[in-house]
Design a protein around this motif. Structure first.
Motif, short mmCIF file in Angstrom:
data_model
loop_
_atom_site.label_atom_id
_atom_site.label_comp_id
_atom_site.label_asym_id
_atom_site.label_seq_id
_atom_site.Cartn_x
_atom_site.Cartn_y
_atom_site.Cartn_z
N GLU A 179 0.83 -1.21 0.00
CA GLU A 179 0.00 0.00 0.00
C GLU A 179 0.86 1.25 0.00
O GLU A 179 0.56 2.23 -0.70
CB GLU A 179 -0.92 -0.01 1.22
CG GLU A 179 -2.03 -1.04 1.12
CD GLU A 179 -2.74 -1.27 2.44
OE1 GLU A 179 -2.52 -0.44 3.37
OE2 GLU A 179 -3.49 -2.24 2.56
N GLN A 180 1.94 1.23 0.80
CA GLN A 180 2.87 2.37 0.78
C GLN A 180 3.43 2.58 -0.61
O GLN A 180 3.53 3.70 -1.11
CB GLN A 180 4.03 2.10 1.74
CG GLN A 180 3.88 2.67 3.14
CD GLN A 180 5.16 2.52 3.92
OE1 GLN A 180 5.49 1.45 4.41
NE2 GLN A 180 5.92 3.59 4.03
N LEU A 181 3.81 1.48 -1.24
CA LEU A 181 4.40 1.55 -2.57
C LEU A 181 3.38 2.06 -3.58
O LEU A 181 3.72 2.81 -4.50
CB LEU A 181 4.91 0.17 -2.96
CG LEU A 181 5.98 0.06 -4.03
CD1 LEU A 181 7.17 0.96 -3.71
CD2 LEU A 181 6.44 -1.39 -4.15
N GLY A 182 2.13 1.66 -3.40
CA GLY A 182 1.09 2.14 -4.30
C GLY A 182 0.89 3.63 -4.18
O GLY A 182 0.67 4.32 -5.18
N ARG A 183 0.96 4.14 -2.94
CA ARG A 183 0.81 5.60 -2.74
C ARG A 183 2.03 6.35 -3.23
O ARG A 183 1.93 7.47 -3.72
CB ARG A 183 0.59 5.90 -1.26
CG ARG A 183 -0.77 5.50 -0.72
CD ARG A 183 -1.02 6.12 0.65
NE ARG A 183 0.00 5.80 1.62
CZ ARG A 183 -0.03 4.75 2.44
NH1 ARG A 183 -1.07 3.92 2.38
NH2 ARG A 183 0.93 4.53 3.31
N ARG A 184 3.19 5.72 -3.08
CA ARG A 184 4.42 6.45 -3.37
C ARG A 184 5.47 5.51 -3.99
O ARG A 184 6.37 5.03 -3.31
CB ARG A 184 4.96 7.05 -2.07
CG ARG A 184 6.03 8.09 -2.28
CD ARG A 184 6.40 8.70 -0.95
NE ARG A 184 7.71 9.29 -1.01
CZ ARG A 184 8.50 9.46 0.04
NH1 ARG A 184 8.11 9.08 1.23
NH2 ARG A 184 9.68 10.02 -0.08
N PRO A 185 5.36 5.23 -5.28
CA PRO A 185 6.29 4.28 -5.92
C PRO A 185 7.75 4.71 -5.85
O PRO A 185 8.64 3.87 -5.98
CB PRO A 185 5.79 4.26 -7.38
CG PRO A 185 4.35 4.66 -7.30
CD PRO A 185 4.29 5.65 -6.19
#
Length: 898
Positions: free
Chosen positions: A516-522
Motif C-alpha cells: 500500500e505504501q508503494l502504491g501511494r508512493r512508488p
C-alpha cells in the motif's frame, strides 16, 4: 639516517626515470636544477622551483613551467613521496593558473585598457574534478556574458568572444621545443559541430534546461569554474544545478550513461582483454568504468543529498560510503583500483609524454613501464593490476542490464510463456497483462512508458510467478500501475535490476502495508537500488541529527513534508529489511522506535522554533515529550501508534516573552497541540504517526500538557494502578539533558513510592479480566491479546515491578533481567518474550487483521521468526504462551497465597 634514506629513494626514482622514460630523461637534461632540487629537498621544493620559472613571452613561460613541472611531479610520484591525489591536484592547479593567465593575455592583447572579465572557462572531466592526469587533454566549455565582455567598438560580443577563445587555445596548445601547456578539447560544449567555441551564458542555460542529453548530466557532475570570470562561471553552474541534480530518480538517464560505457567497450573491443595491450582507461574494469560506477551512485542519490556531489572520484566514494549509500568494502575496492589504474596510466604517459592509456603490447615496452614503476618486469605489473581490474569490472557489470526479452503479443504464445514461468492461473495472468497493454492506466499511455514497461514485464512476471499467490501479487502491482502518474522511471528501474523485481514481488505477495505504501508512493523503490539500503538502521541520535538539519535549513512547512518523506522512506526500508530477512525482527522493532523518536525530537524543535516567532519563549521553562508503551520500551511495530504524554517545567507565574505573550500553562499546551498536529495530521507528503495521548492525567478530559508538579501530584494521589503500570514503560524523548534526567528521576520516584502490594495485585488482575471482556483477541493467533500473549507477560512484569520496585526500566527485556536476578520470575521469560515479540513484529507486516498470515506466507513468517516451518513455529509459540499464562497466573495469585 632517515634523511639519507629519503634522499636515496629520490635518487633511485631519478635513476629509474632516466633509465626507462625518454621524456623524463630529456626533461632532466633540460632542467638539471629541478632534478637536483628534488633529490636534495623533495617534490614540493622542485614544484615550487618549476612554477617560479620566468623569461620569454607568456606562451614560452607557461610551456617551460609545464615542462619543468612534469619532471618535478613525476619524480615525486615515482619516489612514492607524494600520493596520487597530490599529483593530480598539482597538475590541475597548474592548468587552472595557466588557463587564467592565457585568457587574460588573449583579452589584454586586443583590449589592453580593459580589465578582463565576462568570459568564464568551465573545466569538465578530470580537470573539473581536480584529477588531471599526467598527459591529459583539458575538457573545457567557454561562456561569455555579452553585457560585461570587453571588446573593441566595432566588435560584436560573439565575435570578440570567439577571437579571445581562439587565441586562448593557441597559447595553450602551441608546441615548441619546450612542448606545450595543455591540449584543449572543446567537444563537451552543446552541439559542438555547429556552435561557436565560446557560447553566450544565457543560451547555454536554455540548452541545459531544455535540450541536453542524459550523458551531459554525468559530465557536469565534475564541472567547475576554473579560470577567467570565475563568478560568471559559478553563477552559470548554480543556475543549471537542478538539471544535473534531480530530486526524483531519473533511471532512464542512468541507464543511458551505462549504455555509453557499454558502447565504449564495444568500440575499443581490442583493448578489453586484460593483459598486454589492455586499455586502462576504456577497458572493462578500467578507469572510466570506475568513474561511471561512482557517478551513477551520485546521480541516484545526489539530488536529495548534496554532500554526495563531490566531483573527485575518490572523494565521492568516501562520501557515498560515509552516507551509507555504498558498502564501505565496495567503495574501498573501487578507490584502491582507481589509484592503481591511474598510477599505471601515469607511468605509461611518462615514457614519451603522450596521451596513451594502453599497456604496451610489446613485451620489452611493457617491461620498461613496469621497471619505471619499480616492478621487475611487465608480468609483475600485470599481476598487481589484475585484481583491481576485476573488482571494477564486476561492480560495473552489476549495474548493467543486457536483457532484451519481451513477452509475446500473441495470446496463445503469451499463455505458453506465462505457463512456462510457473503461473497456475494462466488465464487470469494473461488477462492482467492484456489490461495493462490496453493503455487504460495513465502511467502506460506514453510510448516511452510502454516501452519501459514491456522491457520490465518478463523480469517482474517471472519473479511474481515464483512467489506465493501470484495473482494477488499481480493485483497489488495493478494498484501501483493505476496510481502512478508517470511510470517510466519505475519500469526502467525494475527492468535494469532483476533482484529488485524479486524484492517487489516479495512485497506484493506477502506484505500488504508495504504494498500500500508503494502504491501511494512508488518512488520509495528509489531507496532500494543499492545494498546500502540493507545497512544496519541508524540509532535515534544519528537519525535525529539528519532530521534536525532539515528542520534548521529549510522553511518549516517544507521541512515538515521533507521529514515525512524521510520517515516514510526509512519505515519502508525497515519493512523491506524485515521481509528480506536482513535483520532480526527485534532489531527492526528497535529501528521503528528510533525512527519515531528521531521524528519527535526534530519536529518538536521545529515546532518550538516556529511557535517562538509569535509567542517567544518561557524563561526557565521547557517541554518534555514522554514516550510510553511500545515507544517507551523501544519495541514498535510497523503498525504501532505512539503513546505520548507532554510535560512541562516552568517557574511559577512566568509568561512567554514574545509579541503575543502567554502564561506558561497556555504556552506549553498550545505548543504540545502543535507538536501533536505535526506528528499526526496527514499532509500531501502522507501520514506520519497515529498519536495516543490518553495516558496523560485525567485522560482525554485532562489538559494536553501538564506541569511536572501537577503530574507528580496526580500520580501520587489520584492515579489508578493501571496508570502506574503504563508509567513502567515511560521514557523522556525530548528536552535538555537536565530536563530529561529530572523527568526520569521523577518517574522512578513515583514508581518506587510505597504502595499496598495486595491492592496492586488485585487491581492488575481485575484490569486484565476487564480488558479480556472488552478487548478480546482478534483470533486464535493473536499473540498480543490472547491468553498467554504479550499483554499477559507485560501485566506480570509490571505487577512485579510495582510490588517489588525492582527492574524499573522501560525496556521489558532489561526489566526481566533484573527480575530474574531477584528470583521473581524464571529465566525462560526473556526467550518467550523475544519469540512472541518477533512474531508480533512480523505479523503486523505480513498477517491479516486477525493476525493470521495467508497460507502461502506461513513459511516466510516461520523463517523470519527463526523456525524451520510453520508447524514448528506454532508449537514453540503455544508452549511459550502456556508458560506465560502460568507466570501471570502465579503473579496474580500471589495475593491469594499471601
Amino acid at each position: 639516517m632517515s634523511v639519507t634514506v629519503i634522499s636515496d629513494d629520490r635518487a633511485a626514482a631519478l635513476a629509474r626515470a632516466e633509465a626507462h622514460a625518454p621524456f623524463l630523461k630529456s626533461a632532466a637534461a633540460a632542467f638539471p636544477d629541478i632534478a637536483k632540487t628534488f633529490v636534495e629537498q623533495g617534490g614540493e621544493a622542485a614544484v615550487a622551483q618549476a612554477l617560479a620559472l620566468e623569461g620569454g613571452s607568456v606562451g614560452e613561460r607557461l610551456r617551460r613551467r609545464r615542462h619543468a613541472l612534469a619532471l618535478a611531479v613525476a619524480l615525486a610520484d615515482l619516489s612514492g613521496e607524494r600520493p596520487l591525489e597530490w599529483v593530480t591536484a598539482t597538475l590541475s592547479d597548474f592548468a587552472d593558473a595557466a588557463m587564467d593567465e592565457a585568457i587574460r593575455t588573449a583579452m589584454l592583447e586586443r583590449v589592453p585598457d580593459e580589465e578582463p572579465r565576462g568570459l568564464a572557462i568551465l573545466a569538465l572531466g578530470k580537470l573539473g574534478s581536480g584529477e588531471l592526469n599526467y598527459s591529459s587533454d583539458v575538457d573545457l566549455v567557454l561562456l561569455f556574458d555579452p553585457e560585461t565582455l570587453p571588446r573593441r567598438p566595432r566588435d560584436e560580443p560573439g565575435e570578440a568572444a570567439v577571437r579571445y577563445g581562439r587565441r586562448f587555445i593557441e597559447l595553450m596548445q602551441q608546441r615548441t621545443h619546450d612542448g606545450y601547456v595543455a591540449r584543449v578539447d572543446m567537444r563537451l560544449r552543446p552541439s559542438p559541430e555547429v556552435t561557436p567555441i565560446v557560447l553566450p551564458a544565457d543560451a547555454a542555460i536554455s540548452y541545459y534546461e531544455s535540450s541536453a542529453l542524459p550523458w551531459e548530466r554525468a559530465a557536469f557532475i565534475r564541472a567547475r569554474a576554473a579560470a577567467g570570470d570565475v563568478a560568471l562561471g559559478q553563477s552559470f553552474l548554480a543556475e543549471i544545478s537542478p538539471f544535473i541534480w534531480r530530486r526524483a530518480l531519473d533511471f532512464g538517464a542512468i541507464q543511458e550513461i551505462r549504455d555509453i560505457s557499454l558502447r565504449i567497450r564495444d568500440h575499443y573491443a581490442q583493448g578489453q582483454a586484460f593483459g598486454p595491450g589492455y586499455d586502462l582507461k576504456r577497458g572493462r574494469g578500467g578507469i572510466r568504468e570506475a568513474e561511471f560506477f561512482t557517478q551513477v551512485q551520485q546521480l541516484i542519490h545526489g539530488g536529495r543529498e548534496p554532500a554526495l556531489r563531490a566531483p573527485a572520484t575518490l572523494d565521492a566514494l568516501d562520501e557515498l560510503a560515509s552516507a551509507g549509500r555504498l558498502e564501505p568494502g565496495v567503495a574501498k575496492a573501487i578507490g584502491d583500483a582507481y589509484r592503481a589504474l591511474r598510477t599505471a596510466e601515469h607511468r605509461i604517459q611518462m615514457i614519451d609524454d603522450r596521451q596513451e592509456h594502453r599497456l604496451p603490447s610489446d613485451a620489452q615496452a611493457l617491461d620498461e613501464v613496469a621497471r619505471l614503476d619499480g616492478y621487475r618486469n611487465g608480468a609483475e605489473l600485470i599481476e598487481a593490476l589484475a585484481p583491481h581490474v576485476e573488482a571494477v569490472g564486476t561492480q560495473f557489470d552489476g549495474l548493467v542490464s543486457e536483457r532484451e526479452e519481451r513477452l509475446s503479443n500473441d495470446p496463445d504464445i503469451l499463455r505458453a510463456e506465462l505457463g512456462a514461468m510457473g503461473f497456475i492461473d494462466v488465464e487470469e495472468a494473461c488477462r492482467r497483462v492484456g489490461d495493462w497493454r490496453s493503455g487504460r492506466a495513465r502511467s502506460l499511455r506514453s510510448p516511452p512508458a510502454r516501452a519501459a514497461f514491456e522491457e520490465m514485464l518478463p523480469t517482474l512476471m517471472r519473479a511474481v510467478a515464483a512467489g506465493p499467490e501470484p495473482i494477488r501479487a499481480l493485483n497489488r502491482f495493478s494498484d501501483i500501475v493505476d496510481k502512478l502518474s508517470s511510470g517510466v522511471n519505475l519500469y526502467r528501474l525494475l527492468a535494469a535490476r532483476p533482484p529488485l523485481a524479486d524484492l517487489v514481488a516479495l512485497i506484493l505477495a506477502h506484505a500488504p502495508p508495504l504494498a500500500e505504501q508503494l502504491g501511494r508512493r512508488p518512488t520509495l523503490l528509489d531507496g532500494l537500488i543499492d545494498e546500502s539500503s540493507f545497512a544496519p538502521p541508524p540509532d535515534a541520535v544519528a537519525l535525529a541529527e539528519r532530521f534536525l538539519k532539515v528542520v534548521r535549513d529549510e522553511p518549516f512547512d517544507l521541512a515538515l513534508d521533507h521529514i515525512r518523506r524521510m520517515v516514510g522512506e526509512r519505515r519502508f526500508a525497515l519493512g523491506v529489511q524485515l521481509l528480506a530477512a536482513h535483520r532480526d525482527p527485534i532489531v527492526i522493532a528497535e529501528g521503528y522506535s528510533d525512527l519515531a523518536e528521531a521524528a519527535i525530537v526534530a519536529l518538536a524543535e521545529g515546532v518550538e522554533s516556529e511557535f517562538a516567532r509569535t509567542h517567544g519563549k518561557v524563561a526557565g521553562g521547557e517541554l518534555v515529550v514522554l514516550g510510553l508503551g511500545r515507544l517507551g520500551g523501544r519495541a514498535l511495530t510497523h503498525a504501532s501508534d505512539l503513546d505520548l504524554i507532554y510535560l512541562f517545567d516552568a517557574p511559577p507565574g512566568v509568561q512567554s516573552d514574545g509579541a503575543k505573550s502567554l502564561p506558561a500553562t497556555d504556552y506549553f499546551n498550545r505548543l504540545a497541540s502543535r507538536i501533536n498536529a505535526a506528528l499526526a495530521t496527514p499532509t500531501a507528503a502522507g501520514p506520519l504517526y497515529d498519536v495516543d495521548t490518553r495516558l496523560r492525567p485525567q485522560g482525554a478530559q485532562g489538559m494536553l500538557a501538564v506541569s511536572l508538579e501537577a503530574f507528580e501530584a496526580y500520580q501520587r494521589t489520584e492515579a489508578w494502578t493501571w496508570e502506574h503500570m503504563a508509567l513502567c514503560r515511560a521514557r523522556p524523548l525530548t528536552g535538555s539533558d537536565s530536563a530529561r534526567t529530572k523527568v526520569r528521576d521523577l518517574v522512578r520516584a513515583i514508581l518506587q513510592t510505597a504502595t499496598d502490594p495486595a491492592k496492586i495485585l488485585a487491581d492488575a488482575a481485575s484490569m486484565r479480566d476487564e480488558m479480556a471482556r472488552h478487548k478480546p483477541p482478534a483470533g486464535p493467533l493473536d499473540i498480543k491479546l490472547g491468553p498467554g500473549g504479550l499483554v499477559d507477560l507485560e501485566f506480570a512484569v509490571h505487577t512485579l515491578q510495582l510490588t517489588h520496585r525492582i527492574g524499573l526500566d522501560p525496556r521489558l527485556e532489561v526489566a526481566l533481567e533484573a527480575l530474574v536476578d531477584a528470583g521473581l520470575i524464571d529465566d525462560g521469560a526473556d526467550p518467550d518474550l523475544r519469540l512472541l515479540s518477533r512474531m508480533l513484529v512480523v505479523l503486523r507486516l505480513v498477517g491479516s487483521k486477525g493476525m493470521e498470515p495467508a497460507e502461502q506466507s506461513q513459511a516466510l513468517v516461520a523463517s523470519l521468526c527463526g523456525h524451520e516451518d510453520w508447524s514448528s513455529l506454532l508449537a514453540a509459540v503455544d508452549a511459550a504462551r502456556q508458560r506465560i499464562a502460568s507466570r501471570w497466573a502465579k503473579v496474580k495469585g500471589a495475593n491469594d497465597v499471601g
